[in-house]
Every structure is written in C-alpha cells, then in structure tokens.
Design an enzyme around this catalytic site. Structure first.
Site, PDB file in Angstrom:
ATOM      1  N   ASP A   1       0.838  -1.112   0.048  1.00  0.00           N
ATOM      2  CA  ASP A   1      -0.092  -0.043   0.002  1.00  0.00           C
ATOM      3  C   ASP A   1       0.826   1.211  -0.176  1.00  0.00           C
ATOM      4  O   ASP A   1       1.916   1.474   0.523  1.00  0.00           O
ATOM      5  CB  ASP A   1      -0.891  -0.050   1.298  1.00  0.00           C
ATOM      6  CG  ASP A   1      -1.887  -1.087   1.260  1.00  0.00           C
ATOM      7  OD1 ASP A   1      -2.295  -1.765   0.190  1.00  0.00           O
ATOM      8  OD2 ASP A   1      -2.480  -1.453   2.340  1.00  0.00           O
ATOM      9  N   ARG A   2       0.290   2.137  -0.709  1.00  0.00           N
ATOM     10  CA  ARG A   2       1.115   3.475  -0.688  1.00  0.00           C
ATOM     11  C   ARG A   2       1.594   3.983   0.675  1.00  0.00           C
ATOM     12  O   ARG A   2       3.116   4.376   0.641  1.00  0.00           O
ATOM     13  CB  ARG A   2       0.228   4.394  -1.270  1.00  0.00           C
ATOM     14  CG  ARG A   2       0.717   5.914  -1.373  1.00  0.00           C
ATOM     15  CD  ARG A   2      -0.168   6.997  -1.990  1.00  0.00           C
ATOM     16  NE  ARG A   2       0.549   8.397  -2.077  1.00  0.00           N
ATOM     17  CZ  ARG A   2      -0.016   9.274  -3.033  1.00  0.00           C
ATOM     18  NH1 ARG A   2      -1.180   9.155  -3.533  1.00  0.00           N
ATOM     19  NH2 ARG A   2       0.664  10.430  -3.083  1.00  0.00           N
TER      20      ARG A   2
END
Length: 253
Positions: free
Chosen positions: A57-58
C-alpha cells in the site's frame, strides 16, 4: 535531489528494495496527479527494466521485490499467488493487543469501482502477536492514560488493506491509518511524536529463490520515523536488523 533507494538484495534475477512510506509502487487508478513511482525510480537507478511481482500500500513502508526478467517475474507471481511467500510486518496500534491470535475475517475488495454489495467477501487470514506495549500518562481519548502496542502481523492471504482492516475490526487500529483508524490518536502521534504516517512496515519476506531454489530471507530496517519511536517507547530490541549486504550481485543468492 531525491536520495537513491536502499537496495536490500540484488542478483542476476531479482532485486529487493526498501519502499519509502507515501510512494506508490506503480501507475494505477489511484495515481491521478502523481508523478513519482517506485517502479520508475528503481528502473532509473539500476539502468534496466524491472518487473513488479507484488504490491505494498502507498502509506506502508518496507521490503518489496521486483524481478529483472519476465520468467523470474512469472515464478515469483506464482509463489505469491500460491501463498509460498512468508511475510512479516510490524504495526503500532491503539490499545493493548492480544498476545497471539489468528484473525479470520472475510473481506470484500476495496477497488472503488463497484458498490461493495456487489463484491463477494473473500477469505482473509492474518496471524498476529503482541511483541510489546507502552502506557503514556497522557489523555488522548476518554481515558487519563493512553496505551499502545507493537504488533507483529503475518498475513496468510493477500487482500487489499488486509492487515489494516483486520486490526481495525479486532479493535486495535493502526496508528496513522486515516481510513480505518482514529483521528485523535493519529493527530497525537503526528503532532507530538513526529510520526505523521501509517505505522505499518513490511520488515520481512522469505521465499525460495526462483533460480537456485535456495531460501532467500529478506529483512528490512525501519525508517527514521519508526526507529525513533521504537527507541522512545523502549522497543529498541524489536528493531529489525539492517542487511549485511546492501547491494549484492551474483547469479545465485
């Protein structure tokens, strides 16, 4: 000038890199307006094409692997899909988490393209273990003290935001999680503990090397934000060991 990415392992077939928090892995529907991506930065740094085989995930930092050729990419993607890759994460959560537990809450995909009711719930399993905890004499919520735990998470499946959603459903949201956490605790860590990010890090990956068959055990150190926090909370003994070789190039690991 943007500093170079930290390489955790490199050979003739694959490369492992420390992904900074806040950096998207590659272009996607979530990437509107973004100009910088991990894949492009790594490609430019190595001077060769790289192939993504899994994702982070970012807002999550930590170890991520890229293949250096299509055959290796296919082998690694198959290993991830068949759950032959061991993953280890560290998370800082609100509350005193359970000593050890298997979280098995089915999850719907969060792709934003269809109504949730149209998305089937899929199996999702995360093994968690509390490594340490701390109590601060500060009122952040309705209690005069605030308690936080260091949780080790080992996802057995790979659903989007799985660890974040599972810990939140269990009642121990990760600090810095804007979607599944609590704003007052997130603000406290950002304003008073210099941690304005999601406190989730991928610190370990282990899998059989697709070329040699030997077990490759990758360990990723925490970034400065989480390292300083661990030291402040007395959790230094849980800091992942830094890699002995940052850039190792050979045909076999």
């Amino acid at each position: 000038m943007t500093p170079p990415l930290s390489l955790l392992h490199q050979d003739d077939h694959l490369v492992a890199v420390h992904k900074p928090a806040g950096l998207l892995v590659h272009r996607s529907q979530l990437a509107r307006g973004e100009r910088e991506f991990l894949l492009q930065r790594l490609r430019d740094q190595l001077g060769q094409r790289v192939y993504p085989v899994h994702r982070l995930d970012r807002p999550t930092s930590g170890v991520i692997v890229f293949a250096l050729d299509p055959n290796t990419a296919a082998s690694l993607q198959a290993a991830f899909a068949a759950r032959r890759v061991e993953k280890r994460y560290l998370a800082v959560v609100r509350g005193i988490g359970p000593q050890q537990e298997r979280l098995s809450y089915p999850l719907r995909e969060e792709d934003g393209r269809r109504p949730k009711a149209e998305m089937p719930a899929m199996e999702a399993v995360t093994e968690i273990r509390r490594l340490d905890s701390v109590e601060l004499p500060i009122q952040v919520d309705r209690y005069p003290q605030s308690r936080y735990s260091l949780i080790e998470a080992r996802p057995q499946t790979g659903r989007r935001h799985q660890i974040r959603r599972h810990l939140s459903q269990r009642g121990y949201p990760i600090i810095g999680d804007a979607k599944h956490g609590k704003g007052n605790h997130n603000r406290f860590f950002a304003e008073h503990l210099e941690c304005p990010r999601l406190l989730l890090a991928a610190v370990g990956l282990a899998f059989d090397h697709p070329a040699s068959g030997r077990r490759l055990d990758l360990c990723c150190p925490l970034d400065a934000c989480m390292t300083t926090l661990f030291e402040r909370f007395g959790w230094s003994g849980h800091l992942p060991a830094p890699p002995r070789h940052h850039d190792r190039r050979s045909a076999m690991p």
